[in-house]
Design an enzyme around this catalytic site. Structure first.
Site, PDB file in Angstrom:
ATOM      1  N   ARG A 159       0.734  -1.303  -0.072  1.00 21.95           N
ATOM      2  CA  ARG A 159      -0.155  -0.129  -0.090  1.00 21.95           C
ATOM      3  C   ARG A 159       0.944   1.047  -0.112  1.00 21.95           C
ATOM      4  O   ARG A 159       2.160   1.245   0.346  1.00 21.95           O
ATOM      5  CB  ARG A 159      -0.965  -0.066   1.195  1.00 21.95           C
ATOM      6  CG  ARG A 159      -1.901  -1.294   1.387  1.00 21.95           C
ATOM      7  CD  ARG A 159      -2.684  -1.219   2.594  1.00 21.95           C
ATOM      8  NE  ARG A 159      -3.590  -2.263   2.690  1.00 21.95           N
ATOM      9  CZ  ARG A 159      -3.384  -3.431   3.190  1.00 21.95           C
ATOM     10  NH1 ARG A 159      -2.052  -3.588   4.055  1.00 21.95           N
ATOM     11  NH2 ARG A 159      -4.272  -4.426   3.300  1.00 21.95           N
ATOM     12  N   LYS A 169      -1.901  -2.090   7.532  1.00 23.74           N
ATOM     13  CA  LYS A 169      -3.338  -1.813   7.831  1.00 23.74           C
ATOM     14  C   LYS A 169      -3.690  -2.808   8.814  1.00 23.74           C
ATOM     15  O   LYS A 169      -3.634  -4.084   8.843  1.00 23.74           O
ATOM     16  CB  LYS A 169      -4.146  -2.163   6.419  1.00 23.74           C
ATOM     17  CG  LYS A 169      -5.454  -1.879   6.640  1.00 23.74           C
ATOM     18  CD  LYS A 169      -5.978  -1.860   5.189  1.00 23.74           C
ATOM     19  CE  LYS A 169      -7.536  -1.446   5.279  1.00 23.74           C
ATOM     20  NZ  LYS A 169      -8.416  -1.403   3.990  1.00 23.74           N
ATOM     21  N   HIS A 213      -2.776   2.723  -5.966  1.00 18.39           N
ATOM     22  CA  HIS A 213      -3.142   1.499  -5.610  1.00 18.39           C
ATOM     23  C   HIS A 213      -3.610   0.552  -6.676  1.00 18.39           C
ATOM     24  O   HIS A 213      -3.471  -0.674  -6.499  1.00 18.39           O
ATOM     25  CB  HIS A 213      -4.505   1.683  -4.769  1.00 18.39           C
ATOM     26  CG  HIS A 213      -4.597   0.740  -3.851  1.00 18.39           C
ATOM     27  ND1 HIS A 213      -4.006   0.415  -2.637  1.00 18.39           N
ATOM     28  CD2 HIS A 213      -5.623  -0.325  -3.670  1.00 18.39           C
ATOM     29  CE1 HIS A 213      -4.537  -0.539  -1.988  1.00 18.39           C
ATOM     30  NE2 HIS A 213      -5.722  -1.111  -2.495  1.00 18.39           N
ATOM     31  N   ARG A 229      -0.669  -2.169  -6.567  1.00 16.84           N
ATOM     32  CA  ARG A 229      -0.920  -3.171  -5.878  1.00 16.84           C
ATOM     33  C   ARG A 229      -1.977  -4.273  -6.578  1.00 16.84           C
ATOM     34  O   ARG A 229      -1.661  -5.444  -6.336  1.00 16.84           O
ATOM     35  CB  ARG A 229      -1.587  -2.824  -4.469  1.00 16.84           C
ATOM     36  CG  ARG A 229      -1.927  -3.828  -3.333  1.00 16.84           C
ATOM     37  CD  ARG A 229      -2.406  -3.083  -2.037  1.00 16.84           C
ATOM     38  NE  ARG A 229      -3.033  -3.876  -1.278  1.00 16.84           N
ATOM     39  CZ  ARG A 229      -2.500  -4.776  -0.224  1.00 16.84           C
ATOM     40  NH1 ARG A 229      -1.091  -4.797  -0.200  1.00 16.84           N
ATOM     41  NH2 ARG A 229      -2.870  -5.513   0.491  1.00 16.84           N
ATOM     42  N   HIS A 289      -3.837  -9.776   3.670  1.00 17.11           N
ATOM     43  CA  HIS A 289      -5.164  -9.755   3.878  1.00 17.11           C
ATOM     44  C   HIS A 289      -5.722 -10.700   5.051  1.00 17.11           C
ATOM     45  O   HIS A 289      -5.005 -11.741   5.338  1.00 17.11           O
ATOM     46  CB  HIS A 289      -5.803 -10.127   2.722  1.00 17.11           C
ATOM     47  CG  HIS A 289      -6.098  -8.951   1.371  1.00 17.11           C
ATOM     48  ND1 HIS A 289      -6.216  -9.485   0.343  1.00 17.11           N
ATOM     49  CD2 HIS A 289      -5.713  -7.830   1.673  1.00 17.11           C
ATOM     50  CE1 HIS A 289      -6.144  -8.390  -0.504  1.00 17.11           C
ATOM     51  NE2 HIS A 289      -5.922  -7.568   0.337  1.00 17.11           N
ATOM     52  N   TYR A 322      -9.538 -10.714  -6.829  1.00 19.40           N
ATOM     53  CA  TYR A 322      -8.740 -10.707  -8.007  1.00 19.40           C
ATOM     54  C   TYR A 322      -8.768 -11.817  -8.903  1.00 19.40           C
ATOM     55  O   TYR A 322      -8.087 -11.968 -10.096  1.00 19.40           O
ATOM     56  CB  TYR A 322      -7.095 -10.802  -7.446  1.00 19.40           C
ATOM     57  CG  TYR A 322      -6.805  -9.331  -6.644  1.00 19.40           C
ATOM     58  CD1 TYR A 322      -6.825  -7.947  -7.436  1.00 19.40           C
ATOM     59  CD2 TYR A 322      -6.705  -9.550  -5.199  1.00 19.40           C
ATOM     60  CE1 TYR A 322      -6.471  -7.193  -6.615  1.00 19.40           C
ATOM     61  CE2 TYR A 322      -6.661  -8.309  -4.675  1.00 19.40           C
ATOM     62  CZ  TYR A 322      -6.397  -6.910  -5.085  1.00 19.40           C
ATOM     63  OH  TYR A 322      -6.257  -5.985  -4.314  1.00 19.40           O
TER      64      TYR A 322
END
Length: 489
Positions: free
Chosen positions: A304, A329, A435, A438, A461, A470
């Site tokens: 990120r 995150k 972004h 990514r 994640h 994705y």
């Protein structure tokens, strides 16, 4: 008037006197305040603030008029001050305090014969237009003194007071408590900004209603307003819901469960924008230094933007070819493989950081910014090389609280603007941002048959369902025909 409102009342009186002096109005004339009120309205002042200004000038004129009335009555003189006629006007002429703030001749043909003045007697408490006291305190004082009041307070005026108690309250303490609650839980500064924004919008929606009077109905109406009237996206509405949940649960300490009747925006499936490898290389080639290295790390490591900019010298492990991401995150740490093709560029960048660090030490700067309270625990850590940013800002930042200069990392906006210019220069028709690098990282790994669990760990994640989005960005290569493993070649 409560002491915390004295400054506001003095401010309005000062503005009024300055206005009369500047534009040649006599402050003792009857038609001076309507012009002043029209000026306030042209400046965008709300009705509540104009009422407060009227109230301040009313009190001022009443204070000036009462001694004159008393002396005249003692002498047997029937003369009255300029404010006296308004006190004696009938209720059908001035029914309430806000009604007296109309222009000199209203739509109903009502004329103002003198400057505004508070209808209530000098012994009674004036209506607090700048609401700060609890409703019970106001009504208690009102009931005690109503019997001894020389002026008659109309029912409409009481309704206005009750209405004002539902609006115009101060929310300063709410925002202070919000900042404290966010800091205690170590949430991101961006979370604080987002929650402050939504709570400020709620405050506007309920017209600064006393926070203690907020209820579930306010939340229902506000969220329905966002979905139906504003037509905000589902993600924005969910963010607003989370902000209000935090407000009710941790600040107001009220029950926020079982809210029914809220119109929620329907969330649509989102497929991220993905660049091809050729498009990625075109964008990277158009980026100047050091933004090109930032873009390469975004794509090469799936970082990120804020994770990349927060990299420090100690996060680079050239021996193991690993790059450590701290406080990603959700305050999670992870390691990602360092692209070997970038090792020479990273070493050059590290040499530039060392050179800049030596120059900063000679200039006597206080060091870099450290996370949380680490700087108080290790006072010399901010000046150590290992804690310096991998992508330092070009200029030093002055810290007013400490009266020192420190160096921050590159600003996110600068990188975003650089990537936007590079995309435009490359004439790519896709809506690509920082972004997007990514997204392209994850899609290209899946396209090369990497396991989705591996991609999930590299992206950081928490749930594999987040990574599965994705799978919609690449062509499916799964065999549809059922076949026994014994028959496989």
């Amino acid at each position: 008037i409560s002491i915390q409102h004295h400054g506001y009342y003095r401010k309005w009186l000062r503005f009024y006197l300055d206005y009369c002096h500047k534009y040649g109005f006599d402050q003792n004339e009857a038609d001076s305040f309507p012009h002043f009120e029209a000026k306030l309205k042209s400046k965008g002042q709300s009705e509540l603030l104009r009422q407060q200004a009227f109230h301040a000038i009313s009190i001022y004129n009443q204070m000036r008029s009462v001694p004159q009335n008393e002396s005249h009555n003692a002498d047997g003189n029937s003369g009255r001050s300029i404010a006296a006629p308004v006190i004696q006007q009938k209720n059908n002429q001035i029914e309430s305090l806000p009604a007296a703030t109309d222009t000199a001749t209203s739509s109903s043909g009502r004329n103002r014969s003198a400057l505004p003045v508070n209808k209530r007697s000098p012994q009674s408490n004036p209506i607090p237009l700048a609401i700060g006291e609890p409703p019970g305190d106001y009504h208690h004082a009102h009931n005690q003194q109503a019997a001894n009041s020389k002026s008659v307070v109309s029912e409409n005026e009481n309704n206005v007071a009750d209405k004002l108690l539902q609006s115009g309250a101060s929310w300063v303490d709410i925002y202070k408590q919000l900042a404290t609650a966010i800091a205690i839980r170590h949430y991101s500064p961006k979370t604080l900004q987002a929650y402050q924004s939504w709570i400020r919008k709620l405050q506007t929606f309920v017209k600064s209603k006393d926070p203690g009077l907020l209820c579930k109905e306010d939340v229902q109406e506000f969220l329905s307003f966002l979905a139906v009237e504003r037509k905000v996206s589902a993600s924005s509405q969910n963010q607003a819901f989370n902000a209000l949940l935090f407000l009710f649960s941790h600040i107001l300490e009220k029950d926020f469960k079982n809210i029914q009747g809220v119109v929620r925006a329907k969330r649509k499936p989102y497929i991220p924008v993905v660049l091809s490898r050729d498009e990625v290389y075109q964008v990277l080639a158009a980026l100047p230094h050091p933004y090109n290295l930032v873009g390469k790390l975004l794509y090469g490591c799936g970082l990120r933007l804020f994770e990349c900019l927060k990299l420090r010298v100690q996060d680079l492990n050239f021996d193991m070819a690993l790059l450590t991401v701290h406080d990603g995150k959700g305050k999670k740490d992870r390691t990602v493989p360092m692209p070997r093709v970038l090792i020479p560029d990273l070493r050059v960048q590290l040499d530039e950081v060392k050179k800049l660090h030596r120059e900063d030490l000679k200039s006597g700067y206080a060091g870099t910014f450290l996370p949380a309270s680490l700087g108080r625990k290790y006072t010399s850590a901010a000046r150590e090389l290992s804690w310096q940013w991998l992508f330092p800002a070009k200029t030093l930042t002055f810290v007013p609280d400490e009266q020192v200069y420190r160096r921050y990392h590159l600003h996110e906006r600068h990188v975003q603007k650089a990537i936007k210019r590079a995309v435009q220069q490359s004439q790519i028709t896709k809506r690509a941002t920082a972004h997007t690098m990514r997204h392209s990282f994850a899609s290209h790994l899946l396209q090369n048959n990497y396991d989705i669990r591996t991609v999930q760990e590299l992206l950081g994640h928490s749930d594999v369902r987040t990574t599965m989005i994705y799978t919609h960005t690449i062509q499916s290569t799964t065999l549809k025909q059922a076949k026994s493993p014994l028959d496989l070649p």
